[in-house]
Structure formats: structure tokens, C-alpha cells
Design an enzyme around this catalytic site. Structure first.
Site, PDB file in Angstrom:
ATOM      1  N   SER A 156       3.566   0.728  33.464  1.00 47.33           N
ATOM      2  CA  SER A 156       2.355   0.858  32.655  1.00 47.33           C
ATOM      3  C   SER A 156       1.161   1.241  33.544  1.00 47.33           C
ATOM      4  O   SER A 156       1.233   2.218  34.280  1.00 47.33           O
ATOM      5  CB  SER A 156       2.124  -0.446  31.884  1.00 47.33           C
ATOM      6  OG  SER A 156       1.128  -0.290  30.903  1.00 47.33           O
ATOM      7  N   ASP A 190       7.361   3.725  21.787  1.00 50.19           N
ATOM      8  CA  ASP A 190       6.463   2.856  22.549  1.00 50.19           C
ATOM      9  C   ASP A 190       5.103   2.914  21.868  1.00 50.19           C
ATOM     10  O   ASP A 190       4.489   3.979  21.800  1.00 50.19           O
ATOM     11  CB  ASP A 190       6.385   3.361  24.000  1.00 50.19           C
ATOM     12  CG  ASP A 190       5.456   2.543  24.889  1.00 50.19           C
ATOM     13  OD1 ASP A 190       4.608   1.810  24.362  1.00 50.19           O
ATOM     14  OD2 ASP A 190       5.579   2.667  26.125  1.00 50.19           O
ATOM     15  N   HIS A 192       7.225  -1.117  25.000  1.00 53.32           N
ATOM     16  CA  HIS A 192       6.440  -0.787  26.189  1.00 53.32           C
ATOM     17  C   HIS A 192       6.913  -1.534  27.438  1.00 53.32           C
ATOM     18  O   HIS A 192       6.500  -1.205  28.541  1.00 53.32           O
ATOM     19  CB  HIS A 192       4.962  -1.102  25.914  1.00 53.32           C
ATOM     20  CG  HIS A 192       4.020  -0.589  26.955  1.00 53.32           C
ATOM     21  ND1 HIS A 192       3.905   0.759  27.256  1.00 53.32           N
ATOM     22  CD2 HIS A 192       3.150  -1.234  27.783  1.00 53.32           C
ATOM     23  CE1 HIS A 192       3.013   0.910  28.229  1.00 53.32           C
ATOM     24  NE2 HIS A 192       2.538  -0.284  28.560  1.00 53.32           N
TER      25      HIS A 192
END
Length: 270
Positions: free
Chosen positions: A95, A217, A246
Site C-alpha cells: 500500500s 480492491d 487491499h
């Protein structure tokens, strides 16, 4: 142990000649890699650390100015590598940490043999000719909900981010680490991430990049992985996995671990 190591709860595990550094995303800590770490210990020296602001870190170390931009976190990463005398590593960033690694690699490309970007996005807001997945109104509502009742927001956000079953262990785990963050710090960090625009730096990233993405996602549309591939300055490769959510290393480790290992072990063939 130096102050940087202590502040970031740095752990170095395993044996081997090559270093791998695992960096987590928003609302988690190094425990997000718990399914993956055992697969690395025989062949690599594995560096785990917590981003400043994670619930496991001392809030006194959180610098509200430094950590309101991704550059601050990139400098933290470089400080960790310097304190550990790491001269080259494979960097796995989940991320926001994928972009943190990208920023750090521009400053010191010599320290990174490759970047593995999991669920990465250079910009979450939609723009002209760019689909990031969010409108400003969406983000304003998110920030307002965090401010109004952080615990209630965590309970709602965790299953959306993780995807799949609301009662899953992965949702419970993400809820736990998310709720561990101090609410005012969580708001600062989420603003730094969701309002960031790193598109302009992508062309300066010369280190090879392996872009790994879930097919579904809520935070990062699949087309963002292709945008990264087209705009990074060095060689890159994209793999879209069959996973949902995610945090696929937490929710679908059986799918994600072999993919991560493949990209760690094999370089991009030009």
C-alpha cells in the site's frame, strides 16, 4: 539497538546473504507479514519495522510535520537502512509503503535492487485522464467519520478494505491494528496518504519494480497498476492476482505468498 531501530520496533530475522525489507501499509503494523515471514527465513535476512504512527509505535516519536508527507516516511526508511548498515536490499512495500519505497529509491537507488509493490497507488483521487477510485467528497466523508467516532469508523472500514467475509480472521486482525492507532495520528496519516499525489515522481524511479495487485480492491482500481507500469522510469512488470481486497497477504496468503516469492527470486527479463 539504536534509537531509529527502537522507535520503529525493528527486527532482523533469518539467515542468508541478501536483505529483504518488509514494509506495511496504513492501519497495520509488521504483523501483517506474519504468514509470509516463515517462507523467507532460510534464505534471507528479513528486516521488519513499523511505520511511525502505527499503534505499536510510541506516539511521542510521531512528528506531526515530518509524517504529514510520504517523504518523511521515506527518510525514516533510509535511516533504518543506514543504522543497520544495509547496502542493498529487496524492498517489499504494501500500500502506501510501496510509494514510500519509491521515494527512498529515488534518493538512494544504490540501496534497492528491486521494489515489490503490493496494492500500490500513486494517487487515490480521480483526476482528468486518471482514475484513482475516489472523489474528494468520498475522502471528506471518510475523514469526517474518523473524526466523529474512530472506533465505529474502524469497524466499518476494516471489512471494506479487507474484502470477503466480515467475520474473517483477516478482518478481525485489521480491525485490531487499525483501532490500535491513536485517532488523531490515524487522521493525520490517512490524510497524508489519501491526499498524496506521487504521479510526478514515478518517472524518476529507476529501480526495477514488480507491481502486484488484487483483481478487486476498494482502495486501488486494477487500472492503477497499469498506470504505474506505464509511468515508472525503470523496467517494471505487473501481475494481477485472483485475490479480493487491499490486504491480500493477510486475507489470501495461499495465493499471495507464491507470487511474492516468485517476484523476489526472479528478476524482470527485458
Amino acid at each position: 539497538m539504536g534509537i531509529v531501530e527502537e522507535a520503529h520496533n525493528v527486527r532482523v530475522l533469518g539467515s542468508g546473504d541478501k536483505f529483504i525489507i518488509l514494509a506495511h501499509g496504513f492501519g497495520t503494523d509488521q504483523s501483517v507479514w506474519k504468514h509470509f515471514v516463515p517462507h523467507l527465513l532460510d534464505d534471507y535476512r528479513v528486516i521488519l519495522y513499523d511505520n511511525m504512527g502505527a499503534g505499536t509505535t510510541n506516539p511521542d516519536y510521531f512528528d506531526f510535520e515530518r509524517h504529514s508527507s510520504l517523504e518523511g516516511y521515506a527518510y525514516d526508511l533510509l535511516a533504518i537502512l543506514e543504522e543497520l548498515s544495509v547496502h542493498s536490499c529487496i524492498f517489499v512495500g504494501h500500500s502506501v509503503s510501496a510509494m514510500i519505497g519509491a521515494v527512498a529509491s529515488i534518493a538512494r537507488p544504490d540501496l534497492f535492487s528491486k521494489l515489490i509493490m503490493l496494492s500500490a497507488s500513486p494517487r487515490y483521487l480521480n483526476d482528468v485522464n486518471y482514475y484513482g477510485g475516489f472523489e474528494q467528497e468520498d475522502l471528506d466523508q471518510l475523514f469526517d467519520a474518523m473524526s466523529a467516532n474512530y472506533k465505529a469508523w474502524c469497524s466499518g472500514f476494516a471489512p471494506l478494505a479487507v474484502g470477503g467475509d466480515m467475520d474473517s480472521v483477516a478482518v478481525q486482525e485489521f480491525s485490531r491494528t487499525l483501532f490500535n492507532m491513536r485517532p488523531d495520528i490515524a487522521l493525520i496519516v490517512s490524510r497524508a496518504i489519501f491526499q498524496s499525489d506521487m504521479r510526478q515522481i514515478l518517472g524518476h524511479v529507476t529501480v526495477p519494480c514488480h507491481i502486484l495487485q488484487s483483481k478487486k480492491d476498494m482502495a486501488v482500481p486494477v487500472m492503477v497498476s497499469e498506470y504505474l507500469h506505464q509511468n515508472l522510469g525503470g523496467i517494471s512488470i505487473v501481475e494481477v492476482m485472483t485475490t479480493d481486497g487491499h490486504l491480500p497477504q493477510l486475507s489470501s496468503p495461499d495465493v499471495v505468498i507464491p507470487v511474492l516469492l516468485k517476484h523476489i527470486q526472479h528478476d524482470i527479463v527485458v
